[in-house]
Design an enzyme around this catalytic site. Structure first.
Site, PDB file in Angstrom:
ATOM      1  N   SER A  72     -11.772 -62.045 -53.368  1.00 65.54           N
ATOM      2  CA  SER A  72     -11.097 -61.325 -54.417  1.00 65.54           C
ATOM      3  C   SER A  72     -10.616 -59.927 -54.013  1.00 65.54           C
ATOM      4  O   SER A  72      -9.802 -59.346 -54.718  1.00 65.54           O
ATOM      5  CB  SER A  72     -12.038 -61.183 -55.621  1.00 65.54           C
ATOM      6  OG  SER A  72     -13.175 -60.413 -55.283  1.00 65.54           O
ATOM      7  N   LYS A 113     -11.252 -50.717 -54.259  1.00 70.46           N
ATOM      8  CA  LYS A 113     -11.090 -51.917 -55.096  1.00 70.46           C
ATOM      9  C   LYS A 113     -11.289 -51.530 -56.561  1.00 70.46           C
ATOM     10  O   LYS A 113     -12.161 -50.709 -56.877  1.00 70.46           O
ATOM     11  CB  LYS A 113     -12.116 -52.975 -54.665  1.00 70.46           C
ATOM     12  CG  LYS A 113     -11.958 -54.320 -55.365  1.00 70.46           C
ATOM     13  CD  LYS A 113     -12.933 -55.351 -54.795  1.00 70.46           C
ATOM     14  CE  LYS A 113     -12.789 -56.705 -55.454  1.00 70.46           C
ATOM     15  NZ  LYS A 113     -13.707 -57.720 -54.882  1.00 70.46           N
ATOM     16  N   SER A 137     -15.770 -62.153 -50.707  1.00 69.70           N
ATOM     17  CA  SER A 137     -14.568 -61.421 -51.126  1.00 69.70           C
ATOM     18  C   SER A 137     -14.152 -60.250 -50.258  1.00 69.70           C
ATOM     19  O   SER A 137     -13.064 -59.706 -50.469  1.00 69.70           O
ATOM     20  CB  SER A 137     -14.728 -60.944 -52.565  1.00 69.70           C
ATOM     21  OG  SER A 137     -14.468 -62.020 -53.427  1.00 69.70           O
TER      22      SER A 137
HETATM   23  N1  GLN Z   1     -14.263 -66.497 -54.103  1.00 71.05           N
HETATM   24  C1  GLN Z   1     -15.608 -66.381 -54.593  1.00 71.05           C
HETATM   25  C2  GLN Z   1     -15.611 -66.512 -56.087  1.00 71.05           C
HETATM   26  O1  GLN Z   1     -14.599 -66.754 -56.629  1.00 71.05           O
HETATM   27  C3  GLN Z   1     -16.193 -65.092 -54.134  1.00 71.05           C
HETATM   28  C4  GLN Z   1     -15.823 -63.955 -54.980  1.00 71.05           C
HETATM   29  C5  GLN Z   1     -16.438 -62.672 -54.517  1.00 71.05           C
HETATM   30  O2  GLN Z   1     -17.015 -62.576 -53.453  1.00 71.05           O
HETATM   31  N2  GLN Z   1     -16.332 -61.673 -55.374  1.00 71.05           N
HETATM   32  O3  GLN Z   1     -16.598 -66.395 -56.734  1.00 71.05           O
END
Ligand code: GLN
Length: 487
Positions: A154, A79, A178
């Site tokens: 994400s 990532k 994410s």
């Molecule tokens: N979707 C969540 C957010 O927007 C989680 C993001 C994540 O785990 N990095 O914060």
């Protein structure tokens, strides 16, 4: 079967038996990525040359009879918020578009120490803020199982690349879901490890008290092997837990006799699609047939978790992202009149809308006059949510829930409605709030789109999670992750 379509464990055995070379594996994965990434858009940076070089070095080491790590020669995608020395680490942001870190994250040092082959850097929501990978500055990654749908986020690039076999395994990061939510949408396996078990050194910080790096793959054993490779104490991370970890893959067992599974009613109520509930409960029934004991439980504060999460994570983000000011590194606006003007223009131009929304929200909830009403209340709720999990785990060994309320939604479906987007995390954020480990494994589909079930455990109970998942994988014939047709 093509090499790119095999698991890390299979490839590793083939390498040992000299049935293929590391170069052949890397070439197979790279040509796969070149063939399908025009559709999937999982990679921000593909590292073909360095990957082949590394693979050659692995082959040479094998020829010399050197002792190599269990994952030697296995292609891994990273990532793009995990620092890789000399390889761009953009966080999918204009702010870091050309940033090449001068150091490696600890997990990258461990990946290298295991002689794995880094295939490239994977797309994500900008600074890991989002649930669909639509917040990337560069491009939208598409779901390999249905190209009109999001891969989740994400870590959408990580999940899509693994699903499309553009790498064999991948690393993602999980602050509120994410790793697990995109794993669920893309039909792969993903683990959010116990907070503090994997070093965050070199992970670009979003919400430091919640962020955790973790593995994704297409088999439980692969994910277990990769977790063993990356976890462990690191003196560079002040929150790193000082303890030893077992060799998870070596200890895998399909025996679930007497395993107590908790089913919390709050995760099966309104807002969760019927297809999701049915698939998850069918999977639970399969485990029950093998001797697991199912018990209904309650986690009453679940409905507050989203609110607490978005307050705490945005508060931390507003502080963490203060470093991007155009002075030290990253983007700087071209025209400005004064220092303050330079800050303003750099941050206005360098960050996307969602990142700005979080910074403003975070600054607001931390400001005097609002701190008690928002941030402090969220921290109190966090304690309550943690306590409820602790109480539940005095009665059960694992808790099983859906990973996400639905299958992957369509591209653009939630982009104008942040609250609806945030609701995609309803099943995953409580786990980060509580610091617990949880994994998502595929458990069926809704009209061809994968669905995931989430297995949650107490602190440092990764082995129990792996074994539960392994038992289910075994029940389902050994393969949970279907190869997508990419259309
Ligand atoms: N979707 C969540 C957010 O927007 C989680 C993001 C994540 O785990 N990095 O914060």
């Amino acid at each position: 079967m093509e090499l790119y379509n095999k698991s890390a464990a299979e490839l590793s055995a083939m390498l040992k038996n000299k049935e293929c070379s590391a170069v052949e594996i890397t070439e197979s994965v790279m040509s796969r990525a070149e063939a399908v990434d025009g559709d999937v858009n999982a990679y921000i940076t593909l590292c073909k040359e360095s990957a082949l070089e590394k693979a050659k070095a692995v082959d040479a080491a094998i020829a010399e009879g050197k002792e190599l790590g269990a994952l030697a020669g296995i292609p891994i995608g990273i990532k793009d918020n995990i620092s890789t020395k000399g390889i761009k680490t953009t966080c999918a942001s204009k702010m870091l578009e050309n940033y090449e870190p001068p150091f490696n994250a600890t997990v990258i040092d461990r990946v290298n120490a295991n002689d794995m082959v880094i295939t490239g850097k994977l797309n994500m929501d900008e600074f890991a803020m989002g649930s669909s990978t639509e917040n990337s500055y560069f491009k939208k990654t598409l779901n390999p199982h249905g190209l009109d749908r999001v891969p989740g986020g994400s870590s959408g690039g990580s999940a899509a690349a693994v699903a499309a076999r553009e790498c064999i395994v991948a690393l993602g990061s999980d602050t509120g879901g994410s790793i697990r939510q995109p794993a669920s949408y893309c039909g792969v396996i993903g683990l959010k490890p116990t907070y503090s078990s994997v070093s965050r050194y070199g992970l670009v910080a979003f919400a430091s008290s919640l962020d955790q790096i973790g593995p994704l793959g297409t088999s439980v054993k692969d994910v277990a092997m990769l977790q063993s490779a990356i976890c462990g104490y690191d003196k560079m991370d002040a929150t790193s837990a000082y303890r030893d970890y077992p060799d998870f893959a070596a200890l895998l067992s399909t025996d679930v006799t007497g395993l107590k599974i908790g089913i919390p009613e709050e995760y099966y109520g309104e807002g969760i699609d019927a297809a999701v509930k049915t698939s998850v409960m069918n999977a639970v029934r399969e485990l029950e047939k093998k001797g697991a004991v199912v018990k209904n439980i309650s986690l009453p504060s679940t409905s507050y978790a989203i609110n607490a999460y978005y307050i705490i994570s945005s508060a931390e983000a507003s502080s963490n992202l203060a470093r991007f000011d155009g002075v030290k590194y990253g983007y700087r606006a071209e025209d400005y009149d004064s220092l303050v003007d330079m800050y303003e223009k750099t941050r206005s131009e360098g960050f996307g809308d969602e990142v700005k929304r979080r910074i403003m929200l975070g600054t607001f909830v931390l400001s005097s006059g609002y701190y008690d009403a928002y941030y402090k209340t969220a921290k109190l709720l966090q304690r309550k949510i943690k306590q409820e999990f602790a109480d539940a785990f005095s009665e059960v060994d694992v808790i099983i829930t859906p990973t996400a309320p639905s299958k992957a939604f369509r591209i653009g479906e939630n982009t104008d409605n942040p609250l609806k987007m945030y609701a995609a995390d309803v099943c995953t954020v409580p786990i980060n709030i509580a610091g617990l480990p949880a994994m998502s494994i595929p458990c069926g589909d809704d009209n061809g789109m994968p669905l995931g079930m989430q297995i949650i455990g107490k602190d440092f109970s990764e082995q129990t999670l792996f074994n539960t998942a392994y038992a289910y994988e075994n029940i389902m014939g050994g393969n949970l992750c279907k190869m997508p047709e990419i259309k």
